[in-house]
Design an enzyme around this catalytic site. Structure first.
Site, short mmCIF file in Angstrom:
data_model
loop_
_atom_site.label_atom_id
_atom_site.label_comp_id
_atom_site.label_asym_id
_atom_site.label_seq_id
_atom_site.Cartn_x
_atom_site.Cartn_y
_atom_site.Cartn_z
N GLN A 87 33.46 -23.23 30.88
CA GLN A 87 33.86 -23.90 29.65
C GLN A 87 35.36 -24.13 29.58
OE1 GLN A 87 32.30 -21.32 26.57
NE2 GLN A 87 30.19 -21.64 27.21
N HIS A 151 33.88 -19.07 26.51
CA HIS A 151 34.42 -18.76 25.18
C HIS A 151 35.95 -18.77 25.12
CE1 HIS A 151 30.44 -16.41 24.18
NE2 HIS A 151 30.23 -17.65 24.61
#
Length: 367
Positions: A87, A151
């Site tokens: 991510q 995250h």
């Protein structure tokens, strides 16, 4: 040969964009809205920001920044090196209120830290022809913590007083969100030069990171100011329990001690859904929608939506509209063109723009 190489480089830098064309109408509570594809051909567009001259800056998670205007997009060089893994990568872009004078642009990204990476914020100046960032400098980077590619959070918002708020995910290391010695799972507040404001809540707290403004967050990928200047975040829960929170100075938002979701295994999270000293969300989704970009609307083009919160869904391919004193989802803006929504922004004219990861494009909603 040298002249040929220069011409080739110029051709690659100046790329055609889909000329604006009406894709379809989108039915909403305010009637049929026109849905226009403004620009396409992006590889995972993560965020965008409006420039005073009508141009738009667009980030790609892989590390590229583009300037879009007048039917063309140009690659902007000089961006920081990013850890484009999982991510992570080049994430948010923010154009401050004084851009016309300062030419400054703020970027969040995953910054390499040894064998891991952490959320960072950099600033640079956009040169006059919008092709390069200069004087790029790192204003903030998270204290080294967990490895892996999950995250990062990474929205940045300019507060009314000129300070900067930056959201950070807990990097998949759940307990770190309750550890004030780490920046993970927090919203931090810094001055524009990277220094720490004297009014931050944990200055003087032994072992605490002085930049922290609030903590106990899981992965806030949406962040915006409301019309009164209050800060809000939209953050990913686990299985259920995606939250919208109004962010208060020094507050603890509970992750992973309390949650309205469950672990992906189905196991219970923490101690339940409430605990003294920990904040309750203003709204939560169950099932999870995987919230990303967030915008609070001025009402300029649609007065009935004034003050409403718009949040993009990565999971269900729509824009959620939330409203009311007791906040709740009241509408889903969805079409065949929406796809995974990475960012939602209000343009200067009051139209609503969004970035679709699925389509690799930026769209405009208007009357």
């Amino acid at each position: 040969m040298l002249q040929f190489i220069r011409r080739l480089a110029a051709a690659v830098t100046l790329l055609p964009v889909f000329s604006p064309a009406l894709a379809e109408n989108l039915a909403t509570s305010q009637g049929e809205l026109s849905l226009t594809r403004v620009a396409g051909g992006f590889d995972v567009p993560w965020a965008f920001g409006f420039l005073p001259d009508g141009g738009v800056l667009v980030t790609e998670r892989g590390g590229h920044l583009f300037h879009v205007r007048g039917g063309q997009k140009k690659r902007v060089s000089g961006t920081p090196e990013v850890a484009a893994e999982g991510q992570g990568g080049l994430l948010d872009v923010m154009v401050p209120r004084d851009f016309a004078q300062s030419r400054e642009v703020f970027l969040t990204y995953a910054k390499r830290q040894g064998r891991g990476a952490g959320t960072a914020l950099a600033a640079g100046q956009l040169n006059p022809d919008n092709t390069r960032l200069v004087n790029v400098r790192v204003l903030f980077e998270a204290a080294p913590g967990a490895r892996g590619g999950r995250h990062f959070g990474a929205r940045v918002v300019e507060a009314r007083d000129g300070t900067l708020f930056l959201s950070l995910g807990e990097r998949g290391d759940r307990p770190s969100a309750q550890d004030l010695r780490l920046h993970q799972g927090s919203v931090v507040r810094i001055n524009r030069d990277g220094t720490v404001p004297a009014s931050n809540p944990f200055i003087g707290t032994q072992g605490a990171q002085p930049e922290i403004w609030s903590y106990g967050h899981r992965n806030p990928q949406g962040m915006a100011l409301d019309l009164q200047g209050n800060l809000w975040v939209a953050e990913h829960g686990a299985k259920g329990g995606d939250e919208v929170n109004r962010v208060r100075k020094g507050a603890n938002y509970g992750w992973p001690v309390i949650s309205y979701g469950r672990h992906y295994s189905g196991a219970r999270i923490g101690e339940g859904s409430a605990k003294p000293g920990m904040e309750q969300p203003e709204w939560y989704w169950d099932p999870s929608i995987a919230p990303s970009g967030m915008m609070i609307y001025s009402g300029r083009m649609w007065p009935a939506w004034r003050g409403d919160i718009f949040v993009g869904s990565l999971k269900f391919d729509y824009i959620s509209r939330l409203s009311g004193t007791a906040l709740k989802e009241v509408e889903q803006l969805r079409s065949g063109e929406t796809g995974r929504i990475r960012d939602v922004q209000e343009a200067p004219d009051g139209s609503i723009w969004f970035a679709s990861e699925t389509e690799g494009a930026i769209f405009r909603l208007a009357r």
